[in-house]
Design a protein around this motif. Structure first.
Motif, PDB file in Angstrom:
ATOM      1  N   ARG A  56       2.615  -1.677   4.540  1.00 24.53           N
ATOM      2  CA  ARG A  56       1.814  -2.049   3.372  1.00 24.53           C
ATOM      3  C   ARG A  56       1.035  -3.336   3.623  1.00 24.53           C
ATOM      4  NH1 ARG A  56       1.166   1.984  -0.245  1.00 24.53           N
ATOM      5  NH2 ARG A  56       0.434   0.363  -1.681  1.00 24.53           N
ATOM      6  N   SER A 185       6.349  -5.339  -5.780  1.00 17.19           N
ATOM      7  CA  SER A 185       5.620  -4.077  -5.641  1.00 17.19           C
ATOM      8  C   SER A 185       4.143  -4.219  -6.016  1.00 17.19           C
ATOM      9  CB  SER A 185       6.271  -2.988  -6.497  1.00 17.19           C
ATOM     10  OG  SER A 185       6.272  -3.353  -7.869  1.00 17.19           O
ATOM     11  N   ASP A 189       0.927  -3.230  -3.689  1.00 16.15           N
ATOM     12  CA  ASP A 189      -0.115  -2.329  -4.165  1.00 16.15           C
ATOM     13  C   ASP A 189      -1.505  -2.879  -3.874  1.00 16.15           C
ATOM     14  OD1 ASP A 189      -0.996   0.000  -5.239  1.00 16.15           O
ATOM     15  OD2 ASP A 189      -0.569  -0.508  -7.321  1.00 16.15           O
ATOM     16  N   ARG A 248       2.826   5.353  -4.177  1.00 13.00           N
ATOM     17  CA  ARG A 248       2.830   4.076  -4.882  1.00 13.00           C
ATOM     18  C   ARG A 248       3.918   3.178  -4.327  1.00 13.00           C
ATOM     19  NH1 ARG A 248       0.025   3.741  -9.631  1.00 13.00           N
ATOM     20  NH2 ARG A 248       0.402   1.512  -9.264  1.00 13.00           N
ATOM     21  N   PRO A 249       3.733   1.861  -4.391  1.00 14.66           N
ATOM     22  CA  PRO A 249       4.645   0.955  -3.672  1.00 14.66           C
ATOM     23  C   PRO A 249       6.112   1.105  -4.030  1.00 14.66           C
ATOM     24  CG  PRO A 249       2.690  -0.222  -4.390  1.00 14.66           C
ATOM     25  CD  PRO A 249       2.606   1.141  -4.999  1.00 14.66           C
TER      26      PRO A 249
END
Length: 304
Positions: A56, A185, A189, A248-249
């Protein structure tokens, strides 16, 4: 993951074949087996979460502790501690392994930030560090030093030597790491959108990157010092989570964490039973289990 952990806790392979342990044998073996399973699952969860966080942060699906050379750095830190200290304690070995992993990530991050390195070049730099670490470790093993046998035992990887305190501490670290990742999170994102977008939305980019990099290095080092340097779990678990549609995270990080625990539990079970009564390396079975699954998933996505 929990169901398989329970199954592998009581399922066994003995001289008469497969069965379920019970009675006095269970009283003797279940505590030892539970410690090994807990340590393996916690190590897998930490490695997978580290890989997911690095993917990420770098916006690169190929980022992982082993691909970026972190596992090699942890091995060099372990070897340095083993050879530089006269009688290194388990705590010293853990700090040395974590320090080597963290130092590798810091060097890569500093170089990438200074030269605006593309993801592909960052991966090549990580592979170069990993190759250098492998060559140096091979030279140490060929030196004939008696301490090299301790290093060889650690490189082979095993969860059977982990103590109860070590397994519980590693599990607590894995749970704490997951909680911290879920709290961040929103940052996970935003970061893949690029530096400009992240800074425009008020994300302290330098602090976040350094925090994630250091945390991933410490988690990799902590997992490696107890069960040895395990490859591909940090890369495979996030890819499997992504192939399941968890993008999604928060669900991506949580699924990677669970899948890492499952892969390592499967690896621990295979390492214990495939060549009964001898244990085989955890990393071998983690690769044998996860690589075909990942390969099939990638082929299916390409075909779609």
């Amino acid at each position: 993951a929990v169901a398989f952990a329970v199954l592998s806790l009581f399922g066994t392979r003995g001289p008469e074949g497969w069965g379920v342990i019970s009675g006095a044998i269970a009283a003797s073996f279940v505590p030892l087996r539970a410690t090994a399973i807990l340590a393996a699952a916690a190590a897998g969860a930490l490695l997978a979460l580290s890989g997911a966080a690095l993917q990420r942060v770098t916006a690169n699906p190929m980022a992982a502790p082993e691909v970026l050379g972190v596992t090699g750095g942890a091995a060099l830190g372990y070897a340095a501690t083993l050879f530089l200290l006269p009688a290194p304690s388990p705590v010293a070995l853990a700090l040395g392994s974590s320090g080597g992993a963290g130092a590798t990530l810091i060097i890569l991050s500093a170089y990438a930030a200074r030269s605006n390195m593309a993801p592909a070049r960052l991966l090549l730099a990580g592979l170069a560090i990993g190759a250098f670490a492998s060559a140096l470790l091979a030279a140490i093993m060929a030196s004939g030093d008696p301490r090299a046998w301790s290093l060889l035992g650690w490189l082979a990887g095993s969860a059977t030597r982990v103590t109860v305190a070590g397994a519980v501490a590693l599990a607590a670290m894995a749970v704490a790491a997951l909680g911290a990742a879920l709290l961040l999170s929103r940052w996970f994102d935003i970061l893949p959108l690029g530096s400009g977008v992240a800074q425009g939305l008020g994300v302290p980019l330098g602090t976040v990157r350094l925090t994630v990099v250091l945390a991933a290095g410490l988690a990799t080092g902590a997992a490696s010092v107890l069960v040895g340097p395990v490859s591909f779990v940090g890369l495979m678990a996030p890819h499997i989570a992504r192939s399941l549609g968890l993008l999604r995270p928060a669900p991506f990080l949580a699924a990677s964490w669970c899948l890492g625990a499952l892969l390592m539990s499967l690896a621990a079970f295979g390492a214990r039973t495939a060549s009964y009564p001898y244990d085989l390396p955890l990393g071998l079975f983690a690769t044998l289990i996860g690589t075909p699954w990942l390969f099939i998933a990638l082929l299916g996505r390409r075909h779609a």
